[in-house]
Enzyme design. Sequence first.
Site, PDB file in Angstrom:
ATOM      1  N   ASP A  89     -40.901  59.003  23.603  1.00 12.57           N
ATOM      2  CA  ASP A  89     -41.152  57.567  23.573  1.00 12.57           C
ATOM      3  C   ASP A  89     -42.613  57.212  23.801  1.00 12.57           C
ATOM      4  O   ASP A  89     -43.114  56.221  23.268  1.00 12.57           O
ATOM      5  CB  ASP A  89     -40.256  56.850  24.585  1.00 12.57           C
ATOM      6  CG  ASP A  89     -38.802  56.830  24.130  1.00 12.57           C
ATOM      7  OD1 ASP A  89     -38.579  56.781  22.900  1.00 12.57           O
ATOM      8  OD2 ASP A  89     -37.900  56.870  24.981  1.00 12.57           O
ATOM      9  N   ASP A 125     -39.198  53.202  36.585  1.00 11.50           N
ATOM     10  CA  ASP A 125     -40.593  53.404  36.200  1.00 11.50           C
ATOM     11  C   ASP A 125     -41.334  52.095  35.938  1.00 11.50           C
ATOM     12  O   ASP A 125     -42.434  51.885  36.449  1.00 11.50           O
ATOM     13  CB  ASP A 125     -40.679  54.321  34.968  1.00 11.50           C
ATOM     14  CG  ASP A 125     -40.265  55.750  35.306  1.00 11.50           C
ATOM     15  OD1 ASP A 125     -40.479  56.160  36.470  1.00 11.50           O
ATOM     16  OD2 ASP A 125     -39.737  56.444  34.426  1.00 11.50           O
ATOM     17  N   SER A 168     -30.497  59.364  33.144  1.00 11.93           N
ATOM     18  CA  SER A 168     -31.473  58.469  32.534  1.00 11.93           C
ATOM     19  C   SER A 168     -30.854  57.962  31.227  1.00 11.93           C
ATOM     20  O   SER A 168     -30.533  58.739  30.331  1.00 11.93           O
ATOM     21  CB  SER A 168     -32.772  59.244  32.284  1.00 11.93           C
ATOM     22  OG  SER A 168     -33.544  58.576  31.317  1.00 11.93           O
ATOM     23  N   ARG A 180     -38.297  51.480  19.485  1.00 14.55           N
ATOM     24  CA  ARG A 180     -39.641  51.475  20.064  1.00 14.55           C
ATOM     25  C   ARG A 180     -40.655  50.671  19.247  1.00 14.55           C
ATOM     26  O   ARG A 180     -41.404  49.872  19.796  1.00 14.55           O
ATOM     27  CB  ARG A 180     -40.146  52.899  20.335  1.00 14.55           C
ATOM     28  CG  ARG A 180     -39.374  53.644  21.437  1.00 14.55           C
ATOM     29  CD  ARG A 180     -39.394  52.895  22.763  1.00 14.55           C
ATOM     30  NE  ARG A 180     -38.617  53.541  23.815  1.00 14.55           N
ATOM     31  CZ  ARG A 180     -37.326  53.325  24.056  1.00 14.55           C
ATOM     32  NH1 ARG A 180     -36.639  52.464  23.315  1.00 14.55           N
ATOM     33  NH2 ARG A 180     -36.703  53.938  25.039  1.00 14.55           N
TER      34      ARG A 180
HETATM   35  N1  ARG Z   1     -34.171  61.969  22.798  1.00 16.69           N
HETATM   36  C1  ARG Z   1     -34.048  60.651  22.286  1.00 16.69           C
HETATM   37  C2  ARG Z   1     -35.274  60.264  21.505  1.00 16.69           C
HETATM   38  O1  ARG Z   1     -36.278  60.865  21.653  1.00 16.69           O
HETATM   39  C3  ARG Z   1     -33.687  59.664  23.361  1.00 16.69           C
HETATM   40  C4  ARG Z   1     -34.808  59.142  24.193  1.00 16.69           C
HETATM   41  C5  ARG Z   1     -34.328  58.239  25.265  1.00 16.69           C
HETATM   42  N2  ARG Z   1     -35.404  57.575  25.912  1.00 16.69           N
HETATM   43  C6  ARG Z   1     -35.481  57.348  27.216  1.00 16.69           C
HETATM   44  N3  ARG Z   1     -36.558  56.774  27.666  1.00 16.69           N
HETATM   45  N4  ARG Z   1     -34.522  57.682  28.036  1.00 16.69           N
HETATM   46  O2  ARG Z   1     -35.253  59.355  20.720  1.00 16.69           O
END
Ligand code: ARG
Length: 398
Positions: free
Chosen positions: A121, A12, A172, A92
């Site tokens: 995210d 991405d 992912s 983040r």
């Molecule tokens: N579900 C988890 C969270 O919301 C993991 C997110 C992983 N992020 C990603 N861009 N693959 O914190």
Amino acid sequence: MKAVVAFSGGLDTSTIVVLLRKKYEAEVITVTVDVGQEEDLLGVEEWAYKLGANKHYLIDSKEEFAEEYIFRAIKANALYEGKYPLGSALARPLIAKKVAEVAIKEGADVVAHGCTSKGNDQVRFDLTLRAYLKPDIKVIAPIRELGLSRAKSLEILKQYGFEPRGAHKKYSIDENLWSRSIEGGELDNPLIEPTEEAFSWTTSPESAPDKPLYVEVEFKEGVPVAVNGDRLSPASLVMKLNKLIGLQGFGRIDFIESRVVGLKSREVYEAPAALALIESHKDLERMVLTPRELRLKNHLDELWADLVYQGLWIDPLREHIEVAINSMNKNVTGVVKLKVYKGGLRVVGRDSPYSLYSQHVIDYDKGWYPSDCEARGFITIHGLYALTAQSVRSRRGS
Ligand code: ARG
């Protein structure tokens, strides 16, 4: 237009760099923040330039991540929905802070991140970026804006002559010091057990060593400072425990998680150090805090984890909660002994200079006993409401 891109090197964010360069003819500055992802970060830099970036920043934030984010999470025993140690959610805000600093320094017009409209995210990045940026720098999410699927992004990269790194990846993955998350592919079927290829930090419990591993973790005022007597920096301590404990097959998580955006998702994680440290920290708290402190803290801990998960790192409530959490954590000093064996982990010993437990007092033969009179008096008054209600209500009949 000058654009700063929060760049992981994945599909991405690579597509974003190419689109900004080729389609919008922007000047592009990529920023990769090292939060302990096991990735060839020099390779990521090379890749950024290959995609056309005009300038790249690689910022090592591992120690800051451990000390300012992970250690707060340990003090708050932070497990979202009782399960997820919040690796991505904690990283983040820090990534956003670093990216925002570059954007301000470089005088950028926009900051771009690679999130889609389906995940948590985007909420975390959008909010923290807006908080850390000046109002004249816009936050954009091109993948979300253009509604690009992974297939479409791949097509765009190929159209401009790029064969994306790791596009063959089945899952992912998002990884940092605190946790590794594995999503997608066959894991989207919640009934299917993840196969070994999903995991990379943990040995399968079945093939873990036949001998138990003992680990001693020392805490000072709520944060870990040493492992088996070795004093380590915050990030090194977490990395060491991930290795040691992951090899014993401990640290896998598999559960249905409630996302911020209204969707349940099946999440698989590896987080050996996180789970071990939180378990140890909780154990020590049980030794040094009063029962009422423990009860209040359970509520505060849950609130803290929830705020962080929901992308509300910048909510002032987090800091108010931390005042109470830190005050109680002043007492969380001592050692915890862990036994890790074939995917299981147990606390098997603990000690603290601020312990409220006294072996001398609890001893059935030699210890202190309240007198019969003291005990009776206490019990009478302790049960007075309940006894009164019993007798009044028995007169009322059914
Ligand atoms: N579900 C988890 C969270 O919301 C993991 C997110 C992983 N992020 C990603 N861009 N693959 O914190």
